[in-house]
Design an enzyme around this catalytic site. Structure first.
Site, PDB file in Angstrom:
ATOM      1  N   GLU A 286       0.832  -1.212   0.000  1.00 17.80           N
ATOM      2  CA  GLU A 286       0.000   0.000   0.000  1.00 17.80           C
ATOM      3  C   GLU A 286       0.865   1.261   0.000  1.00 17.80           C
ATOM      4  O   GLU A 286       0.646   2.176  -0.795  1.00 17.80           O
ATOM      5  CB  GLU A 286      -0.921  -0.003   1.226  1.00 17.80           C
ATOM      6  N   ASP A 290       1.098   4.061  -2.952  1.00 16.26           N
ATOM      7  CA  ASP A 290       0.717   5.451  -2.710  1.00 16.26           C
ATOM      8  C   ASP A 290       1.866   6.410  -3.051  1.00 16.26           C
ATOM      9  O   ASP A 290       1.642   7.490  -3.604  1.00 16.26           O
ATOM     10  CB  ASP A 290       0.294   5.645  -1.248  1.00 16.26           C
ATOM     11  N   SER A 485      -7.322   2.177  -3.671  1.00 12.01           N
ATOM     12  CA  SER A 485      -6.013   2.646  -3.214  1.00 12.01           C
ATOM     13  C   SER A 485      -5.157   3.139  -4.370  1.00 12.01           C
ATOM     14  O   SER A 485      -4.238   3.922  -4.164  1.00 12.01           O
ATOM     15  CB  SER A 485      -5.247   1.504  -2.547  1.00 12.01           C
TER      16      SER A 485
END
Ligand SMILES: *[C@@H]1O[C@H](CO)[C@@H](O)[C@H](O)[C@H]1NC(C)=O
Ligand SMILES: *[C@@H]1O[C@H](CO)[C@@H](O)[C@H](O)[C@H]1NC(C)=O
Ligand SMILES: *[C@@H]1O[C@H](CO)[C@@H](O)[C@H](O)[C@H]1NC(C)=O
Ligand SMILES: *[C@@H]1O[C@H](CO)[C@@H](O)[C@H](O)[C@H]1NC(C)=O
Ligand SMILES: *[C@@H]1O[C@H](CO)[C@@H](O)[C@H](O)[C@H]1NC(C)=O
Length: 567
Positions: A286, A290, A485
């Site tokens: 994640e 990002d 995400s």
């Protein structure tokens, strides 16, 4: 930021001598959530960090001020508030402050103010002190699947005369449930070494198999030219021991942005014991996603990775409130802030939810665009679920003062992604800015799903971007990931690049986006008219012409957004 001391410790006030004052229950539950088991009383000398929310003096004034500076037709559009101006609306009245402060002082508690507005007080005391102060019974509970222990009470009270002055005390009767919007790696499939690269605006056919920064640049017309304004910053929230690896970022840039310096990196800010451990094997999918889709897409915009550790003090928000307060305390918070984590709305107590949302309103009024991944569960909320009877609302998606980003896939045509969370809040009613867009959808829906969703609630998502098959580098391996995400960092990069252009001509940042998105910017989105988001044993909502609870207004067209932003 130095915290100001509001109460001096009076050691002479002996503990264990309860003043005979009448107490009123402020929170109570019959038993812990089913996933928790009571282990026993918490040891009386264990220190716990508590926080008290004081009644805010003028949240309505804050909302009005937020819309006043965020609505394009307003004469004050773009005239963002200072930290002090925003704080003044939520500052408790002096009557409230005095009443609570005197009580804490008399109880020998040394409290500090946690926010510029002074609407949160925090202190660390022993379990026995807390039990006495709040007529509580702090106990140790163990979480069944993770084995994590947590100290909570099933009931707590405050003195009767403080009713109305204290909104809530945390942590008390609610339990941690927070969960990241984990990006899914389809079978961890390693990507072939072929690098999709669009030739001058054309979409490379390989983008059908793997989305890279150049695919997004081609699909949405996002510029490759470097940003120039160092004052314009993009904040990336990190939670859950997810670390962004700089070696992975370097490999990502070498592979997918050969036109950028591979040394381009991000800065680090930490809270609650957060770190950014660079051990390769500990790279978080994640966090890498990002960072790679902000540093690698918002070319040369300064990116800050804000890493929250596990030592959070906001009860059951897993650091959400702590990070918000960190930014509220800054004189110049990042103009764009993206988060790809979140629980579901029904897991967050409503008073805490309102308090957090009002903190977002303060940041928005100060010119910050707050973006969240809308969730990966379609109509079942943050994550996939079939057992639900009613549609589940992801959190904080229902808060009207931030912007939710859903997902799409494909580009010929581009369609709503099956997991893209969308729906209607049970906590917040529909704000005026989306009235027309949502009413049209509700008319299309008719009585379909009647009773499964709250038609009067704030509807989400607001916008969408690609969210399937994103190529990332994790532990030096290229892999493909899916999820909203992917979408929030992508949209955050778009807004940051617009803000860079605005700053370069001396204009203010876009700030709270929604009144702009749903009015003059609405036509700058590619309308996504097919796809649906199943969940709760239904096929979910259907994407149609106009706004829909799968893809919102649609996906960005950078050139048209420039025009809508007055560039
Ligand atoms: C009160 O707390 C503050 C901040 O935690 C600390 O700096 C200060 O020394 C404390 N004062 C007393 C009297 O304990
Ligand atoms: C990247 O940094 C390294 C080490 O400082 C340096 O040797 C190299 O020239 C830099 N490369 C680029 C493209 O800036
Ligand atoms: C980073 O993680 C590794 C492996 O988990 C650990 O050995 C190391 O001590 C950590 N480093 C820091 C600075 O915390
Ligand atoms: C529906 O949403 C409204 C706010 O728009 C709220 O007041 C109401 O309680 C919600 N209904 C349910 C059943 O949650
Ligand atoms: C799901 O829906 C189908 C058909 O609508 C129904 O037959 C089935 O029992 C439902 N399953 C659950 C778990 O509700």
């Amino acid at each position: 930021m130095k915290l100001s001391l509001v109460v001096v410790l009076l050691v002479s006030v002996a503990l264990g001598k309860p003043a005979p004052r009448s107490m009123r229950v402020l929170g109570r539950r019959d038993s812990p959530p089913s996933s928790y088991t009571l282990l026993g009383a918490a040891s009386s000398d264990t220190q716990i960090s508590l926080r008290i929310a004081l009644a805010q003096s003028n949240p309505t004034g804050l909302e009005e001020a937020l819309y006043d500076v965020s609505t394009p037709s307003s004469t004050n559009y773009g005239q963002h508030l200072t930290k002090e101006e925003a704080a003044q609306f939520v500052a408790p009245t002096s009557e409230t402050r005095t009443a609570v402060t005197e009580w804490l002082e008399a109880s020998g508690v040394n409290a500090t103010t946690l926010t510029p507005a002074g609407d949160w007080l925090g202190f660390t005391i022993s379990v026995s002190q807390a039990n006495e102060l709040f007529d509580a019974d702090y106990s140790v509970f163990v979480h069944d699947t993770t084995g994590k222990q947590t100290i909570r009470t099933l009931s707590y009270s405050v003195p009767e005369e403080l009713q109305g002055h204290i909104t809530v005390v945390y942590p008390t009767t609610t339990f941690p449930t927070y969960k990241p919007r984990s990006p899914n790696s389809p079978a961890g499939a390693p990507l072939s070494q072929r690098v999709p690269r669009a030739e001058s605006g054309a979409i490379d056919p390989s983008c059908a198999n793997a989305i890279t920064p150049s695919c997004l640049q081609a699909i949405y017309g996002i510029p490759t030219t470097p940003a120039t304004q160092s004052s314009n910053r993009l904040g990336v929230a990190g939670y859950d021991d997810q670390w962004a690896n700089t070696a992975d970022l370097q490999t990502f840039l070498k592979t997918y942005r050969p036109d950028m310096s591979y040394n381009t990196t991000f800065s680090l800010q930490t809270l609650d014991g957060g770190t950014n451990n660079q051990t390769e094997a500990d790279a978080g999918v994640e966090a890498n996603l990002d960072i790679q889709y902000t540093v690698g897409l918002a070319t040369d915009v300064p990116v800050i990775f804000i890493s929250a550790g596990d030592d959070n003090h906001d009860g059951d928000l897993g650091g959400f409130l702590d990070m918000t307060e960190l930014l509220l305390n800054e004189d110049s918070p990042p103009q764009v802030w993206t988060t790809s984590y979140g629980p579901n709305e029904d897991q967050v107590p409503i008073d805490l939810a309102y308090n957090l949302c009002n903190a977002y309103a303060q940041l928005g009024a100060r010119g910050v665009s707050i973006l969240f991944a809308s969730g990966d569960g379609g109509v079942s909320g943050g994550w996939q679920a079939t057992g639900c009877t009613d549609f589940v609302v992801a959190f904080p998606d229902g808060c009207p003062y931030m912007t939710n980003v859903g997902s799409t896939t494909g580009f010929d045509p581009e369609v709503g992604a099956w997991f893209s969370a969308g729906g209607f809040s049970n906590y917040w009613s529909r704000p005026a800015y989306q009235e027309a867009a949502v009413i049209t959808y509700l008319a299309y829906l008719g009585d379909t799903y009647d009773g499964l969703y709250n038609a009067s609630g704030r509807a989400y998502p607001d916008v969408a971007t690609q969210g399937i098959n994103f190529a990332i580098v994790a532990d030096q391996q290229t892999e493909l990931v899916d999820g909203t995400s992917c979408s929030s960092p992508t949209f955050a990069s778009v807004i940051s690049l617009l803000n860079d252009e605005l700053a370069s001509v001396g204009k203010p940042p876009l700030g709270f986006l929604n009144p702009w998105l749903y009015s003059i910017a609405a036509a700058a989105f590619n309308d996504i008219t097919s796809g649906n988001n199943p969940g709760c044993n239904t096929t979910g909502f259907q994407a149609i012409v106009g706004w829909d609870p799968v893809t919102g207004l649609g996906t960005p067209n950078y050139e048209l957004l420039r025009v809508a932003a007055g560039l």
